[in-house]
Scaffold this motif. Structure first.
Motif, PDB file in Angstrom:
ATOM      1  N   GLU A 134     -10.748   0.989  -8.835  1.00  0.00           N
ATOM      2  CA  GLU A 134      -9.196   2.056  -9.772  1.00  0.00           C
ATOM      3  C   GLU A 134      -8.204   1.966  -8.870  1.00  0.00           C
ATOM      4  N   PHE A 135      -8.047   1.840  -7.379  1.00  0.00           N
ATOM      5  CA  PHE A 135      -6.831   2.145  -6.586  1.00  0.00           C
ATOM      6  C   PHE A 135      -6.096   0.909  -7.160  1.00  0.00           C
ATOM      7  N   VAL A 136      -7.142  -0.582  -6.461  1.00  0.00           N
ATOM      8  CA  VAL A 136      -6.044  -1.631  -6.869  1.00  0.00           C
ATOM      9  C   VAL A 136      -5.524  -1.573  -7.956  1.00  0.00           C
TER      10      VAL A 136
ATOM     11  N   ILE B 247       4.296 -12.988   7.161  1.00  0.00           N
ATOM     12  CA  ILE B 247       3.710 -11.907   6.856  1.00  0.00           C
ATOM     13  C   ILE B 247       5.035 -11.043   5.911  1.00  0.00           C
ATOM     14  N   TYR B 248       4.339 -10.716   5.008  1.00  0.00           N
ATOM     15  CA  TYR B 248       6.011  -9.504   4.382  1.00  0.00           C
ATOM     16  C   TYR B 248       5.567  -8.328   4.367  1.00  0.00           C
ATOM     17  N   VAL B 249       5.984  -6.726   4.867  1.00  0.00           N
ATOM     18  CA  VAL B 249       5.556  -5.891   4.947  1.00  0.00           C
ATOM     19  C   VAL B 249       6.120  -5.100   3.359  1.00  0.00           C
ATOM     20  N   THR B 250       6.307  -4.584   2.006  1.00  0.00           N
ATOM     21  CA  THR B 250       7.151  -4.197   1.857  1.00  0.00           C
ATOM     22  C   THR B 250       6.267  -2.490   0.455  1.00  0.00           C
ATOM     23  N   HIS B 251       6.707  -1.714   0.161  1.00  0.00           N
ATOM     24  CA  HIS B 251       6.300  -1.420  -0.750  1.00  0.00           C
ATOM     25  C   HIS B 251       6.022  -1.010  -2.460  1.00  0.00           C
ATOM     26  N   ASP B 252       7.145  -2.092  -2.244  1.00  0.00           N
ATOM     27  CA  ASP B 252       7.703  -2.020  -4.015  1.00  0.00           C
ATOM     28  C   ASP B 252       6.915  -3.578  -4.277  1.00  0.00           C
TER      29      ASP B 252
ATOM     30  N   GLY C 135       0.840  -1.319  -0.115  1.00  0.00           N
ATOM     31  CA  GLY C 135       0.110  -0.378   0.171  1.00  0.00           C
ATOM     32  C   GLY C 135       0.601   1.297  -0.453  1.00  0.00           C
ATOM     33  N   PRO C 136      -0.152   2.533  -0.301  1.00  0.00           N
ATOM     34  CA  PRO C 136       0.820   3.315  -0.033  1.00  0.00           C
ATOM     35  C   PRO C 136       1.484   3.691   1.466  1.00  0.00           C
ATOM     36  N   SER C 137       2.646   4.871   0.589  1.00  0.00           N
ATOM     37  CA  SER C 137       2.911   4.911   2.079  1.00  0.00           C
ATOM     38  C   SER C 137       2.035   5.818   3.633  1.00  0.00           C
TER      39      SER C 137
END
Length: 365
Positions: free
Chosen positions: A230-232, A190-195, A37-39
């Motif tokens: 639209e967001f996804v 469970i992995y968090v990323t912005h990439d 997701g976005p910052s």
């Protein structure tokens, strides 16, 4: 090995600043779930709530049906790999990996076996007697992961573990994490990323977070091929999906849309109802699904303003139809050196054309 469940989970700071609300998610044993997701959308906050580093202010967290809201972090059976390596600089790799087990008063035989096994899985056997300063960034991150593995936790949590690495190391370490998951098929991660590349290549399922909640959950291909909104649609995929405004003119199993700005017509395999005729919508076409046409019927016509020759593909950016309009981008296979300044007609296969009304996909009605 554990099942994890979030039920109506929310997070509020100071009693008034709501960051997350109504998070409902079930994670099964053996899954690698990626939060993207976005910052500022709450990815890391949600991960820290699962770890017990942030208090859950609404809802419930269970692991293997055991309530976890009030259980201290050390007793949740969770190991966390942070964005920073957080290694003890005066300790060798071996001692860094063994430290948590020594605190837990495990026997020397148990500690040695766990460290040797983790080092073998992570290809760190030759580095066990080195200090962290003698390792590369990728090796240090592997040591941090090894420190989690030796604890044999129920759930592994990764908080943007590759963001401190350069591009080449990020690719190499991403592959190593994928191989690690294959070597530990029953582990829950469970992995968090912005990439989104990390998300698409690593995840069993992706959880897209936006507007304080979950925008969509699905496999990487489900999110790419069948976005619910639209967001996804624009968040997954690079460059982002083009959204072209228009009006439905013909309904049925094949929908025909007349596009604005003097563009053209496009067909979509998304079925519509008689009542949809005349409805204002956005047509979604991914840049890689657009192709040039010489037919009189086309979805978009525009003058190429910028081209990016990337070798295997050429990305072309069209001049905006009007100030403030979204940029239309096409991603064409191969090399196209002679397109700049030209007017091109673009279209797409009806099976690749998405329809959105009020921000939601008509496919999911």
């Amino acid at each position: 090995m554990a099942d994890l469940k979030l039920t109506n989970v929310g997070k509020t700071y100071g009693g008034s600043v709501e960051v997350l609300k109504d998070i409902n998610l079930e994670i099964k044993t053996g899954e690698l779930i990626v939060f993207v997701g976005p910052s500022g959308c709450g990815k890391s906050t949600l991960l820290r709530m699962i770890a017990g580093l942030e208090k859950i202010t609404a809802g419930a967290l269970t692991i293997d049906d055991e309530p976890m809201n009030d259980v201290p972090p050390a007793q949740r059976g969770i190991a966390m790999v942070f964005q920073s390596y957080a290694l003890y600089p005066h300790m060798t790799v071996r001692d860094n990996m063994a430290f948590a087990l020594q605190i837990a008063k495990k026997s020397k035989e148990e500690i040695n076996a766990a460290v040797e096994n983790a080092a073998k899985v992570l290809q760190l056997t030759d580095y066990l007697d080195r200090l962290p300063k003698a390792l590369s960034g990728g090796q240090r991150q592997r040591v941090a992961i090894g420190r989690a593995i030796v604890r044999d936790p129920k759930v592994y949590l990764f908080d943007e573990p590759l963001s401190n690495l350069d591009a080449a190391l990020r690719v190499a370490t991403r592959i190593e994490i994928a191989q690690l998951k294959e070597a530990m098929p029953n582990s829950t991660m469970i992995y968090v990323t912005h990439d989104q590349v990390e998300a698409m290549t690593l995840a069993s399922r992706i959880v897209v977070l936006a507007n304080k909640g979950i925008a969509q959950v699905g496999t990487p291909l489900q999110l790419y091929e069948m976005p619910q909104n639209e967001f996804v649609a624009q968040f997954i995929g690079s460059p982002a999906m083009n959204l072209l405004p228009g009006e439905i003119k013909l309904t049925g199993d094949v929908t025909e849309v007349e596009l604005d700005d003097g563009s053209g017509w496009i067909q979509s395999n998304v079925s519509t109802l008689d009542s949809d005729r005349g409805r204002r919508i956005n047509v979604g076409i991914r840049p890689e699904d657009m192709h040039m046409t010489v037919e009189p019927d086309y979805a978009f016509s525009g003058t190429v303003e910028i081209k990016e020759a990337l070798g295997e593909v050429t990305q072309i950016y069209f001049k905006r139809a009007r100030p403030g309009a979204d940029q239309v981008i096409a991603k064409l296979p191969g090399i196209h050196n002679d397109v700049r300044g030209k007017n091109l007609h673009m279209t797409a296969n009806p099976s690749k054309v998405h329809l959105f009304a009020d921000g939601q996909s008509l496919l999911y009605r």
